[in-house]
Design a protein around this motif. Structure first.
Motif, mmCIF file in Angstrom:
data_model
loop_
_atom_site.group_PDB
_atom_site.id
_atom_site.type_symbol
_atom_site.label_atom_id
_atom_site.label_comp_id
_atom_site.label_asym_id
_atom_site.label_seq_id
_atom_site.Cartn_x
_atom_site.Cartn_y
_atom_site.Cartn_z
ATOM 1 N N LEU A 76 48.414 62.646 -43.440
ATOM 2 C CA LEU A 76 48.274 62.980 -44.536
ATOM 3 C C LEU A 76 47.517 61.914 -45.552
ATOM 4 C CD1 LEU A 76 51.015 65.479 -44.983
ATOM 5 C CD2 LEU A 76 48.662 66.030 -44.557
ATOM 6 N N GLN B 266 36.632 70.493 -41.900
ATOM 7 C CA GLN B 266 36.345 70.309 -43.375
ATOM 8 C C GLN B 266 35.652 71.728 -43.674
ATOM 9 O OE1 GLN B 266 37.941 67.232 -43.054
ATOM 10 N NE2 GLN B 266 37.076 67.594 -45.193
ATOM 11 N N THR C 83 45.410 59.899 -45.345
ATOM 12 C CA THR C 83 43.913 59.590 -45.300
ATOM 13 C C THR C 83 43.122 60.819 -45.552
ATOM 14 O OG1 THR C 83 43.858 60.541 -42.821
ATOM 15 C CG2 THR C 83 44.379 58.149 -43.112
ATOM 16 N N ARG C 84 43.586 61.591 -46.452
ATOM 17 C CA ARG C 84 42.931 63.098 -46.293
ATOM 18 C C ARG C 84 42.055 62.890 -47.585
ATOM 19 N NH1 ARG C 84 45.437 67.866 -44.135
ATOM 20 N NH2 ARG C 84 46.087 67.016 -42.293
ATOM 21 N N ASP C 85 42.595 61.901 -48.835
ATOM 22 C CA ASP C 85 41.935 61.901 -49.858
ATOM 23 C C ASP C 85 40.507 61.059 -49.754
ATOM 24 O OD1 ASP C 85 43.203 63.456 -51.399
ATOM 25 O OD2 ASP C 85 44.716 61.808 -52.230
ATOM 26 N N SER D 87 38.834 66.469 -37.693
ATOM 27 C CA SER D 87 39.127 67.204 -38.918
ATOM 28 C C SER D 87 38.347 68.180 -39.293
ATOM 29 C CB SER D 87 39.216 66.276 -40.001
ATOM 30 O OG SER D 87 40.235 65.230 -39.932
ATOM 31 N N SER E 205 36.681 70.451 -48.364
ATOM 32 C CA SER E 205 38.291 70.168 -48.254
ATOM 33 C C SER E 205 38.802 70.006 -46.887
ATOM 34 C CB SER E 205 39.074 71.137 -49.167
ATOM 35 O OG SER E 205 38.970 72.382 -48.450
ATOM 36 N N THR E 206 39.896 69.656 -46.521
ATOM 37 C CA THR E 206 40.244 69.456 -45.073
ATOM 38 C C THR E 206 41.165 70.558 -44.881
ATOM 39 O OG1 THR E 206 40.135 67.115 -45.412
ATOM 40 C CG2 THR E 206 41.604 68.065 -43.464
ATOM 41 N N SER F 185 43.673 68.571 -39.526
ATOM 42 C CA SER F 185 43.151 67.204 -39.099
ATOM 43 C C SER F 185 44.428 66.803 -38.172
ATOM 44 C CB SER F 185 42.938 66.594 -40.413
ATOM 45 O OG SER F 185 42.568 65.258 -39.823
ATOM 46 N N LEU G 47 39.123 60.458 -46.902
ATOM 47 C CA LEU G 47 38.192 61.310 -45.760
ATOM 48 C C LEU G 47 37.368 62.112 -46.555
ATOM 49 C CD1 LEU G 47 37.585 61.909 -42.884
ATOM 50 C CD2 LEU G 47 39.530 63.592 -42.937
ATOM 51 N N GLU G 48 37.945 62.939 -47.385
ATOM 52 C CA GLU G 48 36.848 64.034 -48.032
ATOM 53 C C GLU G 48 36.182 63.120 -48.942
ATOM 54 O OE1 GLU G 48 39.678 66.407 -50.234
ATOM 55 O OE2 GLU G 48 40.769 67.353 -48.287
ATOM 56 N N GLN H 257 45.746 74.115 -36.445
ATOM 57 C CA GLN H 257 46.304 72.774 -35.995
ATOM 58 C C GLN H 257 46.158 72.660 -34.517
ATOM 59 O OE1 GLN H 257 46.591 70.269 -38.161
ATOM 60 N NE2 GLN H 257 46.890 69.125 -36.417
#
Length: 830
Positions: free
Chosen positions: A228, A210, A230-232, A208, A220-221, A224, A234-235, A193
């Motif tokens: 949190l 990946q 936005t992770r789904d 981010s 997967s992330t 980033s 984003l992926e 991070q």
């Protein structure tokens, strides 16, 4: 698209109903509409420019961010490689490696890794087997070491990003020499991070990392800077772009993309950091489009405020402008209404303006003054004849109408005497129009002197036509009194008129009509009196009283056109054919198409009963097309029966002046599958001379279609030779007036001989019509005439009988016409 003119936009029909028809409202709406249109166009243009520039700036930022990220990773790799190199050169570490003390080696690796921030430290032998490690579970790194060693031998160090336990690591590997390579030092630290936070602080980009463990695994992330939540998203959205970039060469291992995360639009750039055996690490750099555009929102709000202020200012200005324009226009409209109501005395206000509206107002005022001055003159001209100062036709008609109304209430009658001067045109031609005007004034004065009662009215209806109204007559003596007045008027013209020392004998034709005996209203009464007057002019037998029998011909003529249309529509016309024979062998080579009318009441009518009228009214064009179509059908039947003939069809003047005639004939030929060569179109010289240019254009088109052309009644015109050389004709038809008596009249025989020689010299075929006997037939044959037509061979016969006649004639061709007896075939008169 053609722009709409402003005057069209200002027309009331071009505006919605809610706007209304007021010019002032339309001016205000137009001005504000144009302003809003311009402002809207500016707003959208600025918005599009802001969006375009923001995206271009984001693209540049992402490219810079990619370079920064690469530079940071390179710096980290360099830092790690330097630490590994220091460890490989450390004397104590080298001594521990030489003594093969595993615990000491592991301790030194751990301590040194902790000092430089490396979480992975290991020593490998020359065969890349793990000799010592500060951390357990590093066996999965052994495949990577061979790739790193190959590059390290060439450059003394090598680095690589790999995936360990779903986390990205940056590894470096340096050789340990003594002086040859005795082992390999491997060090690595996680890309965590802290790295992406530093990137975000440096570039304001969202970063981010990946990762994918193998080719079958999903992206997967790892770390980033995005929330949190936005992770789904984003992926899911980044997976397609990452797979597209995966596998590219290093020089092309990046791509642009657009993502939508939590209702925010992001422009992104994927950078593939590492990819080996299905495992991959990619950096996703993102920049919010909304954040990039946000500084410009204030500009758009300012533009919107400016638009509102502009609308207010324009609205006030438009209202003032509209009022400035429409106020004088309303005054002009009010003045126009007064003029329409007949008020020409009230002056127009508002003439002190110096602009165009002031010019219009002054012009309108001048028009009011001129109309006022001319109104009396107009009224006088409308009801009075300026030459004789007598009432004109309009006033006389109104007087007759009023007299009929009054007579109807009183039980009286009304009579009209119509008068037309004889030889008045001759007076104009000989003595001139000025003297003719003097004569008309003298006639008016003499007619006025013959009025026997105060209620009588004398009028000039036009030209040399006058009328006398006798109103309120006793029904018992009305016609007798009218006849007496008419005779007195006629006797008044027995005395010659002396004008400017010139004595002129003048006479007049008079017609009489009475209401209610001869007509029901004023117009019909005048018409009936005029009919009686024209009959008197033809008969020269004194004043004529209207008689319905005298008008029968006119009524018949009025109904003849509708009867002709009915005849065409209801199959009352009949096609007749008159044969044409070759003079050298008496063979039937053609026929002339003629028409008869089987009238339901009057029987079979010859052409002279209706063809002249059809030519005058133009209905001849319809008859010509009917004859042509019937002839085409007849030719088809004859041809199918084994007879090949050329059928002649007559064309009138109106036919030749119809530019669409060739197309109409061509369409009929196609419809009936008949060749143009089957027809010979006959034209008279007079028809050509009415309009030579248009006639020749039509003839050229007909000739081009393949029609044979013939000059009918040749020799009776006056310009035959002048146009003959230019017309595309194939045949001359000698008029029967020269043929019928040529065996008795030497002059006729010479004319026929000259015509035949002329035609043959021009390469034309010659047809002689009017062959009445065998002597004429023989003379024509000796003169080498080509074809003959006449009663001696056959009269016009119904088309249905022609085939039978032609077959019978052909079977008797052995009998020669030159015997004077003719073929032994009965000739039926039709």
């Amino acid at each position: 698209m053609t722009p709409t003119p402003l005057r069209t936009l200002l027309h009331p029909t071009q505006w919605p109903r809610w706007i209304g028809s007021s010019l002032g409202t339309r001016i205000v709406v137009l001005f504000l509409g144009l302003l809003l249109l311009v402002q809207a166009a500016s707003f959208f243009a600025i918005r599009a420019s802001i969006d375009r520039n923001a995206r271009a700036s984001i693209t540049e930022e992402l490219q810079v961010g990619e370079r920064v990220l690469t530079r940071v990773l390179d710096q980290n790799a360099q830092k790690l490689a330097e630490g590994a190199s220091l460890l490989a050169a450390d004397y104590g570490f080298r001594a521990a490696v030489s003594s093969n003390d595993a615990d000491t080696i592991a301790s030194v690796l751990a301590n040194h890794g902790e000092r430089i921030g490396a979480t992975v430290t290991a020593l490998l032998d020359t065969e890349f087997h793990l000799r010592a490690a500060a951390q357990p579970g590093l066996q999965e790194l052994l495949p990577v070491t061979q790739r790193l060693a190959a590059r390290a031998l060439a450059s003394k160090r090598a680095s690589e990003i790999v995936v360990l336990g779903q986390r990205p690591f940056q590894l470096v590997m340096v050789p340990m020499r003594a002086p040859v390579v005795v082992g390999w030092v491997l060090m690595g630290f996680p890309i965590d991070q802290r790295l992406v936070d530093d990137m975000h602080a440096l570039s304001s980009l969202q970063v981010s990392l990946q990762v994918r463990a193998d080719a079958s695994a999903k992206w997967s992330t790892a770390v980033s800077t995005l929330p949190l939540a936005t992770r789904d998203q984003l992926e899911k959205q980044a997976a397609l772009s990452l797979d597209r970039v995966n596998g590219r060469t290093e020089a092309a291992s990046s791509a642009a993309m657009t993502l939508s995360l939590l209702d925010n639009e992001y422009s992104g750039r994927t950078v593939m950091l590492a990819e080996h055996d299905g495992a991959a690490v990619s950096a996703l750099l993102l920049r919010s489009v909304d954040d990039a555009v946000a500084p410009y929102r204030q500009l758009q709000l300012g533009l919107a405020a400016l638009t509102l202020v502009s609308v207010l200012v324009f609205g006030i200005g438009s209202v003032l402008t509209a009022r400035h324009v429409t106020t004088p226009l309303r005054r002009l409209a009010t003045a126009a209404e007064r003029l329409g109501a007949g008020d020409y005395s009230t002056p127009l206000r508002g003439l002190d303006r110096s602009d165009e509206l002031g010019d219009v107002a002054r012009a309108f005022e001048r028009m009011r003054e001129n109309i006022g001055e001319q109104q009396d003159e107009i009224l006088k001209l409308a009801y009075w004849d300026p030459l004789t100062a007598l009432p004109n036709r309009l006033q006389f008609r109104n007087a007759v109408r009023d007299a009929i109304v009054a007579a109807g209430k009183a039980g009286r009658t009304v009579s009209v005497i119509m008068l037309d001067l004889d030889r008045f045109k001759h007076v104009n031609d000989v003595l001139g129009y000025r003297f003719g005007d003097l004569l008309l004034r003298g006639v008016a004065e003499r007619l006025t002197q013959q009025a026997v009662r105060g209620g009588d009215l004398v009028a000039r209806l036009g030209g040399d036509e006058f009328a006398v109204l006798l109103a309120g007559l006793d029904p018992a003596t009305d016609l007798a009194l009218t006849g007496t007045v008419a005779k007195r008027i006629q006797q008044a013209f027995d005395a010659a008129l002396t004008l400017e020392d010139q004595t002129v004998d003048i006479s007049a034709s008079l017609g009489l009509a009475n209401w209610p005996q001869h007509a029901d209203d004023a117009d019909v009464l005048l018409s009936r009196a005029e009919v009686a007057m024209y009959i008197a002019k033809r008969h020269h037998d004194g004043p004529m009283v209207y008689d319905p029998a005298l008008d029968a011909a006119s009524s018949q003529t009025l109904s003849l056109l509708s009867e002709l249309r009915h005849a065409v529509d209801h199959d009352e016309l009949r096609l007749y054919l008159q044969p044409k024979l070759a003079l050298n062998n008496a063979r039937v080579v053609g026929a002339e198409a003629l028409v008869r009318w089987q009238h339901p009441r009057r029987g079979l009518l010859p052409p002279m009963e209706f063809i002249p009228f059809a030519e005058q009214t133009g209905f001849i064009r319809v008859l010509t097309l009917w004859i042509f179509e019937q002839t085409a059908q007849m030719w088809k039947r004859l041809h199918d029966g084994g007879q090949t003939l050329t059928i002649s069809v007559n064309l009138s003047t109106r036919d030749l002046l119809d530019p669409e005639l060739p197309q109409k004939f061509d369409a009929l030929l196609v419809r009936h599958s008949v060749p143009a060569e089957a027809f010979c179109l006959e034209i008279t010289e007079s028809a050509i001379m009415d309009d030579p240019q248009r006639a020749q254009a039509t003839l050229d088109k007909l000739s081009a279609l393949g029609f044979r052309l013939s000059i009918d009644d040749f020799g009776t015109g006056y310009s035959s030779l002048a146009y003959l050389k230019r017309l595309p004709v194939d045949e001359l038809k000698i008029d029967k007036s020269f043929v019928i008596n040529m065996e008795k009249d030497l002059d006729d025989a010479r004319i026929v001989r000259s015509t035949i020689d002329l035609a043959h010299g021009l390469g034309l075929t010659v047809v002689a019509e009017g062959v009445e006997n065998a002597q004429v037939w023989e003379l024509l044959r000796e003169l080498a005439c080509d074809e003959a037509q006449g009663f001696h061979m056959g009269r016009p016969m119904p088309a249905a009988e022609f085939a039978r006649w032609s077959t019978g004639w052909s079977t008797r061709q052995a009998m020669t016409i030159s015997t004077g007896k003719g073929p032994d075939i009965p000739i039926t008169l039709h």
